[in-house]
Design an enzyme around this catalytic site. Sequence first.
Site, short mmCIF file in Angstrom:
data_model
loop_
_atom_site.label_atom_id
_atom_site.label_comp_id
_atom_site.label_asym_id
_atom_site.label_seq_id
_atom_site.Cartn_x
_atom_site.Cartn_y
_atom_site.Cartn_z
N ALA A 65 0.86 -1.18 0.00
CA ALA A 65 0.00 0.00 0.00
C ALA A 65 0.90 1.23 0.00
O ALA A 65 2.03 1.18 0.50
CB ALA A 65 -0.87 -0.02 1.25
N GLY A 108 0.66 -5.05 0.83
CA GLY A 108 -0.50 -5.12 -0.05
C GLY A 108 -0.18 -5.74 -1.40
O GLY A 108 -1.07 -6.28 -2.07
N GLU A 111 -0.45 -9.34 -0.80
CA GLU A 111 -1.87 -9.62 -0.58
C GLU A 111 -2.65 -9.61 -1.90
O GLU A 111 -3.52 -10.44 -2.14
CB GLU A 111 -2.45 -8.59 0.40
CG GLU A 111 -1.86 -8.76 1.81
CD GLU A 111 -2.19 -7.59 2.74
OE1 GLU A 111 -1.96 -6.43 2.35
OE2 GLU A 111 -2.68 -7.84 3.85
N GLU A 131 4.63 -5.10 7.15
CA GLU A 131 3.87 -4.03 7.81
C GLU A 131 4.30 -3.80 9.26
O GLU A 131 4.24 -2.68 9.76
CB GLU A 131 2.36 -4.34 7.77
CG GLU A 131 1.73 -4.26 6.39
CD GLU A 131 1.78 -5.55 5.60
OE1 GLU A 131 2.57 -6.46 5.96
OE2 GLU A 131 1.01 -5.66 4.64
N1 CAA Z 1 4.61 3.27 -0.54
C1 CAA Z 1 5.01 4.46 -1.05
N2 CAA Z 1 6.19 4.61 -1.70
C2 CAA Z 1 6.98 3.52 -1.81
C3 CAA Z 1 6.61 2.26 -1.30
C4 CAA Z 1 5.36 2.15 -0.64
N3 CAA Z 1 4.89 0.99 -0.15
N4 CAA Z 1 7.60 1.38 -1.56
C5 CAA Z 1 8.56 2.06 -2.22
N5 CAA Z 1 8.19 3.36 -2.38
C6 CAA Z 1 8.92 4.43 -3.04
C7 CAA Z 1 10.07 4.89 -2.17
O1 CAA Z 1 9.65 5.82 -1.19
C8 CAA Z 1 10.97 5.51 -3.23
O2 CAA Z 1 10.46 6.77 -3.56
P1 CAA Z 1 11.47 8.07 -3.55
O3 CAA Z 1 12.44 7.76 -4.64
O4 CAA Z 1 10.54 9.20 -3.87
O5 CAA Z 1 12.10 8.12 -2.21
C9 CAA Z 1 10.76 4.61 -4.44
O6 CAA Z 1 9.52 3.93 -4.22
C10 CAA Z 1 11.86 3.56 -4.60
O7 CAA Z 1 11.94 2.85 -3.38
P2 CAA Z 1 13.34 2.64 -2.60
O8 CAA Z 1 14.26 3.76 -2.87
O9 CAA Z 1 13.00 2.37 -1.17
O10 CAA Z 1 13.85 1.33 -3.34
P3 CAA Z 1 14.83 0.22 -2.76
O11 CAA Z 1 15.18 -0.67 -3.90
O12 CAA Z 1 15.93 0.83 -1.96
O13 CAA Z 1 13.93 -0.62 -1.70
C11 CAA Z 1 11.93 -1.79 -1.00
C12 CAA Z 1 12.84 -1.37 -2.18
C13 CAA Z 1 12.68 -2.79 -0.10
C14 CAA Z 1 10.71 -2.46 -1.58
C15 CAA Z 1 11.55 -0.54 -0.17
O14 CAA Z 1 11.07 0.46 -1.07
C16 CAA Z 1 10.48 -0.78 0.85
O15 CAA Z 1 10.77 -1.31 1.92
N6 CAA Z 1 9.22 -0.37 0.57
C17 CAA Z 1 8.14 -0.45 1.50
C18 CAA Z 1 7.61 -1.88 1.63
C19 CAA Z 1 6.49 -1.96 2.65
O16 CAA Z 1 6.69 -1.67 3.81
N7 CAA Z 1 5.29 -2.38 2.22
C20 CAA Z 1 4.14 -2.49 3.07
C21 CAA Z 1 3.29 -1.27 2.96
S1 CAA Z 1 1.95 -1.23 4.14
C22 CAA Z 1 0.75 -2.24 3.48
O17 CAA Z 1 0.89 -2.76 2.39
C23 CAA Z 1 -0.49 -2.41 4.33
C24 CAA Z 1 -1.46 -3.41 3.80
O18 CAA Z 1 -1.48 -4.54 4.26
C25 CAA Z 1 -2.44 -3.07 2.79
#
Ligand code: CAA
Length: 257
Positions: A65, A108, A111, A131
Amino acid sequence: MSYENIIVETRGKVGLVTLNRPEALNALNKDLIDELSEALSTFDKDEDIGCIVLTGSEKAFAAGADIKAMADNEYVDTYLTDFLANWDDVTRVRKPVIAAVAGFALGGGCELAMMCDFIIAADSARFGQPEIKLGVMPGAGGTQRLTRFVGKSKAMELCLTGRMMDAEEAERSGLVSRIVKAEDLVEDAVATAGKIAEFSMPIVMMTKESVNRSYEVSLSEGVRFERRLFQSMFATTDQKEGMKAFIEKRKPAFKNR
Ligand code: CAA
């Protein structure tokens, strides 16, 4: 309808939907989910489409998400809008939906893949429910569907630690049906979908319905449901054609009737 967050194409009888927010690793926001629901529902109603493939990019199926979009949410708003409730529109599609996953399928994203009927993974795929690291837990079915796929022990570990599993572990634990090379992923998934789309559409849809029923009811109820559907298939032209073609040693010509 024109889309900004997804790309929608047809490949023969296959509908192909590609998540397309590269700047955010396909993070799922309201607009994307609304577009996805609309595209899936359009393919579901299209008589020329027999199966759907949902994919992302090489780097990410979807990184979850959109954290930036929800960081400031307040409880009462999430309750009043029933935040995430329409995400499982995917599960209401009656034709088969295959998730073709490369790169990250997190939160998500994982999911969403699990809402599809089966998952084909690229060797680059990474699955997880991270999460917990954000001070929340999975909210779009992760604690429920992952547990049904991989069992309690692994689901609990993944949800409580946020660790990712690679494609091999995902296949070994039953989350994905098989692994293909990343460069072959979409072609492979589309070919698989194309094969399904050649079969009788009502029979394919009933088969999907019957397998999904196993999630909801006891074994004896599920078996009864399956038997009734099986019996009903003898009312179709396609059953007659399928069995006649086998006996006559030719390819069946299904009419979707
Ligand atoms: N939401 C918003 N933006 C996101 C995102 C997310 N879930 N995942 C990545 N991005 C964005 C980053 O902020 C970044 O944007 P900027 O360049 O503007 O900073 C861009 O995508 C590239 O990401 P990274 O620089 O972080 O890329 P990376 O290769 O270094 O890392 C990753 C990749 C490990 C996937 C890392 O991006 C990450 O940990 N993302 C979040 C994953 C996460 O926590 N997901 C769960 C979300 S909560 C949820 O999903 C609730 C539910 O159950 C519905």
